[in-house]
Design an enzyme around this catalytic site. Structure first.
Site, PDB file in Angstrom:
ATOM      1  N   GLU B  47      45.361  36.827  43.073  1.00 57.12           N
ATOM      2  CA  GLU B  47      45.261  38.224  42.627  1.00 57.12           C
ATOM      3  C   GLU B  47      45.405  39.158  43.839  1.00 57.12           C
ATOM      4  OE1 GLU B  47      41.323  39.026  41.215  1.00 57.12           O
ATOM      5  OE2 GLU B  47      41.828  40.978  40.372  1.00 57.12           O
ATOM      6  N   LYS B 114      46.169  43.577  34.550  1.00 61.40           N
ATOM      7  CA  LYS B 114      44.823  43.043  34.290  1.00 61.40           C
ATOM      8  C   LYS B 114      44.127  43.909  33.248  1.00 61.40           C
ATOM      9  CE  LYS B 114      40.744  41.510  36.958  1.00 61.40           C
ATOM     10  NZ  LYS B 114      40.156  41.481  38.319  1.00 61.40           N
ATOM     11  N   CYS B 150      42.035  36.785  36.961  1.00 66.11           N
ATOM     12  CA  CYS B 150      40.612  36.661  37.305  1.00 66.11           C
ATOM     13  C   CYS B 150      39.661  36.992  36.138  1.00 66.11           C
ATOM     14  CB  CYS B 150      40.312  37.497  38.541  1.00 66.11           C
ATOM     15  SG  CYS B 150      38.875  36.922  39.463  1.00 66.11           S
ATOM     16  N   SER B 176      38.175  35.764  43.744  1.00 63.19           N
ATOM     17  CA  SER B 176      36.777  35.599  43.354  1.00 63.19           C
ATOM     18  C   SER B 176      35.881  35.460  44.584  1.00 63.19           C
ATOM     19  CB  SER B 176      36.641  34.359  42.463  1.00 63.19           C
ATOM     20  OG  SER B 176      35.281  34.032  42.283  1.00 63.19           O
TER      21      SER B 176
END
Lengths: 291, 290
Positions: B47, B114, B150, B176
């Site tokens: 990401e 996202k 994510c 993360s």
């Protein structure tokens, strides 16, 4: 109250069982913290760190982690006793220096402290202790400039939450690897990382006068404080829930008050808002900007 | 895809520089070269791999527009293998999205914005980003694929929707931060993601590619742990530690068919029932007096 690192009493640090939720896997934590130091120091263009080494468990642990992260020659430990400091603290600090093979500089801060308080002879111990912590800070930042090393902090999570430290004194640093570890976790990690057992086990003390003890000053044992903080801070238990767990009401209220009253020490100074983009309020950039 | 029906996938578990797009693009080129040399057909970056994660007010400065010349450079990464990378995308109406882009044969094939922007605890994404409004699968040279970024995977419905579109593979680029220390040798976040990713793969009988970044930003550590999971829930390859690494795995694409014969969960899924029940829930929610 000044608390440079030897702030908490730990005679039972290795002998009593750890409160299970605060038990750590030391190798995992060490790997993260060593990576943290290496990464956060090098990416901003530094190779070295500077720290105040008191001979207590917190600074001894940070010296150990930094030595592993950057190599012993890239760690400058500054030992800064005052004339009333316990000579044993200095000896413990020097033992850590020797064991790790890190660079060392010793500066007796008595002349600069005494010169100042000659004008204020009535100053109490607390005032003197804070002054000492801030003198040490100015020395560390001068050495930081002189040796091109970042000042690495040694305040743990318990101290930071309770405000048991001197703002712009021992609380000042560029990076802090142990600020999210409670004292009881510092003990575990220090023991596993090879900090001499005598240092891990000795009673935490700011060492401003003979026989000073953090736990006596705080009025509670660190292991109890850490248990309470674990529920209060990490899991946001209410006062009623904490009482139901068996914590005494006066204890809970005292700790909550300390956390609240010392919030200012954990923040930048309050800035009067005037423009549309005020620093830290709506002008928000990461510290690691561009790295 | 290779002639033997196998696909070599690579996960580029990298440490992007925060807010330095040029440096990160250069690093993408290096990793693409490395993955190409290793025979990969598909390479996934984490990401926001082009910018770093905790950008805060750097979001607008880090953004690309789909008509920017840089898009040609990004597409150029995919001449020899398919590439998934993460970037801040600015729409013409000046909304900024946390996006993941899929390139193949020098072209942009798919862009996922996202949807679920974490804004709690240490996260503040809704302050800076606009949310995406769809989950769509797309066709690749080796089957149907979907991307979830994510936090998207922490909502069951996102993976469920892609599953009903018939995906063979879900790709999850991630940034993360690691947290949760216990006596376990892994962080709490690593445990959770392993559980979630394996559960999706097994429940949805699909390959699952999880690519997490490494490194530190403002003291937060990214724990890596990138993994490739088969449609039976087994981990095919995983980088256990938090070092930069190219994780490679050879996938037998026919495994999806075999797994769905053995466990026809997708066949038995009751889409209409689900929709009817969800409509009912929605209806009842809107009828609540207060």
């Amino acid at each position: 109250m000044n608390c440079d690192e030897s702030c908490m009493s730990a005679p039972a640090s290795l002998s009593e069982p750890v409160f299970p939720p605060l038990a750590i896997h030391p190798e995992l934590v060490k790997r993260i913290l060593v990576g943290f130091i290496r990464n956060e120091v090098r990416k901003v263009g530094f190779e070295r760190v500077v720290l105040g080494l008191s001979g207590g468990v917190d600074s001894s642990l940070v010296a150990t982690l930094a030595s592993e992260a950057l190599g012993p020659r890239n760690v400058l430990a500054v030992v800064m006793p005052y004339r009333t400091s316990d000579p044993k603290s200095r000896n413990d600090a020097l033992q850590v220096v020797q064991q790790l093979g890190i660079e060392q500089l010793e500066i007796d801060i008595s002349p600069q402290i005494d010169a100042y308080f000659e004008r204020f002879p009535a100053a109490d111990q607390k005032r003197r202790g804070n002054k000492m912590a801030r003198e040490r800070m100015t020395i560390l930042y001068d050495q930081s400039f002189a040796s091109r090393g970042l000042v690495i902090g040694t305040s743990n999570k318990t101290e930071l939450l309770l405000g048991y430290g001197t703002i712009y004194g021992d609380m000042a640093s560029a990076i802090n690897p142990i600020g999210d570890l409670y004292k009881t976790q510092v003990w575990q990690l220090a023991d596993a990382a090879g900090v001499p057992t005598a240092i891990v086990q000795k009673a935490p003390s700011a060492d401003l006068w003979a026989g000073q003890s953090d736990e006596t000053e705080l009025g509670f044992q660190y292991r109890m404080i850490d248990q309470l903080l674990y529920y209060l801070v990490d899991h946001r238990y209410s006062i009623d829930e904490l009482k139901r767990l068996g914590f005494a009401e006066a204890f809970v209220e005292d700790i909550i008050r300390r956390v609240r009253d010392n919030q200012y020490k954990r923040r930048l100074p309050v800035i009067a808002k005037l423009s549309s983009r005020t620093i830290d309020r709506d002008f928000r950039y990461p510290r690691d900007w561009g790295h | 895809m290779n002639a033997d029906g196998r696909l070599t996938v690579g996960l580029a578990q990298i440490d992007p520089a925060l807010g330095d797009r040029d440096r990160n693009l250069e690093r993408h080129r290096e990793w693409v070269g490395q993955a190409t040399a290793a025979g990969a057909n598909l390479l996934v970056f984490p990401e926001l791999s082009l910018t770093g994660y905790f950008l805060k007010d750097l979001v607008p400065d880090s953004a690309i527009r789909l008509d920017d010349p840089i898009m040609g450079e990004l597409a150029g990464l995919s001449t020899k293998l398919d590439v998934v990378l993460g970037a801040v995308v600015e729409d013409p109406d000046h909304r900024y999205f946390n996006a993941s882009l899929y390139f193949s044969h020098g072209e942009l094939v798919h862009l996922h914005r996202k949807v679920y922007l974490p804004t709690y605890g240490m996260f503040d994404e809704q302050r800076y980003f606009a949310p995406g409004d769809r989950f769509r699968s797309f066709k690749t040279g080796f089957g149907r694929t979907g991307i979830l970024v994510c936090e998207d995977i922490w909502h069951l419905s996102s993976a469920y929707i892609l599953s009903l579109e018939g995906v063979d593979m879900i790709i999850c680029p991630s940034s993360s931060p690691g947290r949760g220390i216990t006596t376990d040798e892994r962080l709490g976040t690593a445990e959770s993601y392993n559980l979630v990713c394996r559960t999706y793969a097994q429940f949805l009988t699909t390959f699952f590619l999880y690519c997490n970044r490494v490194g530190f930003e403002d003291g937060a550590n990214f724990w890596g742990g990138s993994m490739v999971i088969g449609p039976n829930g087994d981990i095919i390859a995983q980088q256990e530690d938090a070092d930069e690494a190219l994780v490679l795995a050879s996938l037998d694409l026919a495994q999806v068919r075999r797994e769905r014969l053995a466990n026809p969960l997708l066949r038995d899924e009751r889409l209409e029932l689900t929709i009817n029940e969800l409509r009912r829930v929605l209806h009842e929610r809107t009828r609540k007096p207060f």
